[in-house]
Design a protein around this motif. Structure first.
Motif, PDB file in Angstrom:
ATOM      1  N   LYS A 255      -3.636   3.421  -4.324  1.00  0.00           N
ATOM      2  CA  LYS A 255      -4.037   3.073  -2.963  1.00  0.00           C
ATOM      3  C   LYS A 255      -2.779   2.857  -2.119  1.00  0.00           C
TER       4      LYS A 255
ATOM      5  N   THR B  90      -5.582   7.139  -2.349  1.00  0.00           N
ATOM      6  CA  THR B  90      -6.661   6.624  -1.503  1.00  0.00           C
ATOM      7  C   THR B  90      -6.031   5.776  -0.400  1.00  0.00           C
TER       8      THR B  90
ATOM      9  N   TYR C 153      -5.742   3.113   2.472  1.00  0.00           N
ATOM     10  CA  TYR C 153      -6.539   1.920   2.810  1.00  0.00           C
ATOM     11  C   TYR C 153      -6.119   1.375   4.177  1.00  0.00           C
TER      12      TYR C 153
END
Ligand SMILES: [Zn+2]
Length: 302
Positions: A148, A190, A192
């Motif tokens: 992330k 990912t 965030y």
């Protein structure tokens, strides 16, 4: 640490891992080693080497070199094992003669299997935070982890236009390094957002300046809160008492200084402990107001 403003920390059985709890969340502070940084005219851009030496002397520290430590943390939260930042990478172990790149061996010593890290959360895209995403063989160091990254940071460093406009030297090198790391991982990340939970009990907060998407975290469980600052303040003896000093490593130095003062005023007002990446091990501390700046007082637990 001996004397000065960093006097609160005590030595531990082993200085490679330190555990404490924030409510139900277990924190393990690990070391990726250190680098000795020379006291010279390159480190600060709006203060002199004599000013820098004076700050170190006031903290009871040597005035010719500074020890920069690298301290990733592992949180166990919501049934997941989550590594925050990855250090300099195993490939730095041999060239630094074992000074840094020690995270993976210290994870193993603490009983944490690199294959069982579920999530890696990156605070910002500087080499001492992202290079450890790769093992010494250039493959993923945490092969089963979701990675992330702050969406602001991801957008900036992966933007070809931004890269083409980067100044030669540090900024161009950072772009190249980030492409090297994330291309090796197939850019599988990912992104965030700020002001949202990135993991259960962990809210990502924007603390830009050191880098454009630099991120800190508010970790809350069982009525306890710790502020994980990442690099809001680098050397505790230098930038806490002199929050307006600009380090060479800050992408936007005035913004980094404004962020530092905003965050530290908040930590003082709210009496929140801080977990830092570059403070002396184990880098858990409380912040007090002192003169025009702040004092960092080491803690061993909450
Ligand atoms: Zn850093």
């Amino acid at each position: 640490m001996l004397g000065g403003i960093c006097s609160g920390w005590r030595s531990f059985v082993a200085d490679t891992a330190h555990r404490y709890k924030i409510g139900d969340i277990e924190v393990t502070v690990l070391t990726d080693g250190f680098r000795m940084v020379p006291v010279d005219d390159k480190y600060l851009i709006n203060a002199t080497p004599a000013d820098l030496a004076g700050a170190l002397k006031a903290a009871g520290l040597p005035t010719d070199k500074m020890k920069n430590t690298y301290l990733p943390i592992v949180l166990k939260t919501g049934g997941k094992t989550v590594l925050f930042d990855t250090g300099n990478g195993e490939s730095q172990f041999a060239p630094s003669k074992g000074e840094r790149g020690t995270l993976n061996q210290n994870l193993a010593a603490a009983g944490i299997d690199c294959n069982k890290i579920d999530v890696v959360v990156i605070s910002h895209f500087h080499g001492d935070h992202v290079n450890g995403l790769l093992a010494a063989d250039g493959k993923a160091a945490f092969p089963n982890a979701e990675i992330k990254v702050p969406e602001v940071e991801w957008k900036f460093w992966m933007d070809d236009g931004e890269m083409s406009r980067a100044s030669p030297g540090r900024m161009s090198e950072l772009f190249a390094n980030n492409r090297r790391i994330f291309d090796a991982l197939g850019r599988k990340v990912t992104p965030y957002a700020w002001d949202k939970e990135v993991m259960p009990g962990v809210t990502a907060v924007g603390t830009p300046g050191h880098s454009i998407g630099h991120t800190s975290y508010v970790v809350t469980s069982g009525g306890k809160t710790v502020y994980v600052q990442s690099d809001v303040c680098n050397n505790a003896a230098v930038f806490a008492p002199h929050p307006d000093w600009h380090g060479f490593f800050d992408q936007d130095p005035p913004k980094a200084a404004a962020t530092r003062k905003r965050v530290y005023d908040m930590l003082v007002a709210e009496k929140l402990p801080v977990q830092a990446f570059h403070f002396p091990f184990p880098a858990l501390a409380r912040i007090e107001k002192a003169g025009q700046g702040y004092r960092v007082v080491g803690m061993n637990g909450l």
